[in-house]
Design a protein around this motif. Structure first.
Motif: not given
Length: 120
Positions: A87-116
């Motif tokens: 869920f965080i990966m989906i929301v962070a991807t959307y937020g990274g594209f629409t709000a700020t690129k910082k979300i890719f590193g701050l939310q998407l990357l950690p969630a993806t790491l834990v997911f893996i």
């Protein structure tokens, strides 16, 4: 499940509680800086209400991640954490594209790491 993965999950939960605090309680100047938004926008009454509403969702997500470690174990915990991280990966991807690129590193990357890590 490895202790390292659980620690990362807790840190993600704490991060979302921190985001909640910024969205609900921080002043417009702090919010503008943290979320890369114009001060004039975040200072608008409707934007402040929308930001606080979003904060409630982030707070609920953070609490759910952390509390799941106390109420679940084994396969149920792994499954729940996978769903929350996805869920965080989906929301962070959307937020990274629409709000700020910082979300890719701050939310998407950690969630993806834990997911893996949860799949290993």
């Amino acid at each position: 499940m490895q202790t390292f993965t659980l620690i990362l999950a807790v840190l993600i939960g704490l991060e979302h509680l921190g985001i909640m605090a910024l969205e609900i309680f921080a002043g417009p100047k702090s919010q503008a800086k943290a979320f890369d938004m114009p001060f004039n926008f975040v200072n608008l009454p409707n934007a402040r209400v929308a930001m606080a509403n979003q904060g409630i969702y982030n707070g609920a997500l953070g609490l759910l991640i952390i509390s799941s470690l106390f109420f679940f174990n084994g396969t149920a915990l792994v499954t729940l954490l996978k769903l929350l991280m996805f869920f965080i990966m989906i929301v962070a991807t959307y937020g990274g594209f629409t709000a700020t690129k910082k979300i890719f590193g701050l939310q998407l990357l950690p969630a993806t790491l834990v997911f893996i890590l949860l799949w290993l």
